[in-house]
Write a protein that holds these residues in place. Structure first.
Motif, PDB file in Angstrom:
ATOM      1  N   THR A 152      -1.643  -5.535   6.571  1.00  0.00           N
ATOM      2  CA  THR A 152      -1.288  -6.269   7.781  1.00  0.00           C
ATOM      3  C   THR A 152      -2.483  -7.102   8.204  1.00  0.00           C
ATOM      4  O   THR A 152      -3.594  -6.593   8.280  1.00  0.00           O
ATOM      5  N   SER A 156       5.778  -0.667  -2.713  1.00  0.00           N
ATOM      6  CA  SER A 156       5.896   0.740  -3.075  1.00  0.00           C
ATOM      7  C   SER A 156       6.390   0.857  -4.504  1.00  0.00           C
ATOM      8  O   SER A 156       7.196   0.056  -4.967  1.00  0.00           O
ATOM      9  N   HIS A 210       1.733   3.353  -2.923  1.00  0.00           N
ATOM     10  CA  HIS A 210       2.259   2.677  -1.735  1.00  0.00           C
ATOM     11  C   HIS A 210       1.098   1.956  -1.075  1.00  0.00           C
ATOM     12  O   HIS A 210       0.049   2.539  -0.851  1.00  0.00           O
ATOM     13  N   ILE A 211       1.292   0.675  -0.792  1.00  0.00           N
ATOM     14  CA  ILE A 211       0.248  -0.088  -0.093  1.00  0.00           C
ATOM     15  C   ILE A 211       0.922  -0.926   0.978  1.00  0.00           C
ATOM     16  O   ILE A 211       1.981  -1.511   0.761  1.00  0.00           O
ATOM     17  N   SER A 212       0.299  -0.937   2.132  1.00  0.00           N
ATOM     18  CA  SER A 212       0.787  -1.722   3.252  1.00  0.00           C
ATOM     19  C   SER A 212      -0.392  -2.512   3.807  1.00  0.00           C
ATOM     20  O   SER A 212      -1.397  -1.928   4.197  1.00  0.00           O
ATOM     21  N   ASN A 226       2.466  -9.473   7.115  1.00  0.00           N
ATOM     22  CA  ASN A 226       2.635  -8.121   6.589  1.00  0.00           C
ATOM     23  C   ASN A 226       3.037  -8.183   5.128  1.00  0.00           C
ATOM     24  O   ASN A 226       3.787  -9.084   4.722  1.00  0.00           O
ATOM     25  N   GLU A 285       4.132  -5.110   2.130  1.00  0.00           N
ATOM     26  CA  GLU A 285       4.265  -3.698   1.804  1.00  0.00           C
ATOM     27  C   GLU A 285       4.868  -3.585   0.416  1.00  0.00           C
ATOM     28  O   GLU A 285       5.890  -4.197   0.116  1.00  0.00           O
TER      29      GLU A 285
END
Length: 143
Positions: free
Chosen positions: A33, A24, A29-31, A20, A22
């Motif tokens: 996985t 911000s 915002h980017i996440s 993962n 993440e």
């Protein structure tokens, strides 16, 4: 956020084996996985004191000579630009550095897989629509 920044983050994840990531900021915002099937753990029985373990070269496959082209990312390998088109490469074909060997789809983005060297294709090690891992051999060149 531009696509190159996302590709850089994906490469960072692959190099670091992160699952993962993440990030911000005030306006972004980017996440990310990664989902992949981890190999199932195997149980090995301890050899008994009196048991001899045979060492035969026939049970281990020999590595063929010749350099290989590996996948630069995790994704789905496609051997042709579309299902009705001929494949980019065939066994015995001579390729130059920069020639397209296939396409790897990652996150709905089609990424061309280009030859890093010139040579003759000895073996294609993956099939069309196969999921490939980072560093997985794709083609082998003749030695």
């Amino acid at each position: 956020m531009d696509i190159e920044k996302i590709r850089t983050l994906i490469a960072l994840m692959e190099e670091s084996e992160l699952v993962n990531l993440e990030i911000s900021s005030d306006d972004e915002h980017i996440s990310l996985t990664r989902h992949y099937d981890a190999p199932a753990p195997t149980m090995m029985a301890a050899p008994t004191a009196g048991a001899a373990t045979p060492h035969t070269t026939e049970s281990q496959p020999a590595m063929k000579a010749g350099s290989v082209e590996t996948s630069p990312m995790v994704g789905v390998y496609y051997s042709a630009p579309s299902p009705n088109d001929p494949p980019f490469i065939k066994v015995g074909q001579k390729v130059q550095a920069g020639d397209t060997l296939g396409i790897i789809e990652a996150m709905k983005i089609m990424n061309p897989l280009e030859a890093t060297q010139s040579g003759v294709i000895d073996e294609i090690l993956v099939t069309n629509s196969e999921v490939v891992q980072f560093g997985q051999p794709i083609v082998r060149y003749k030695a």
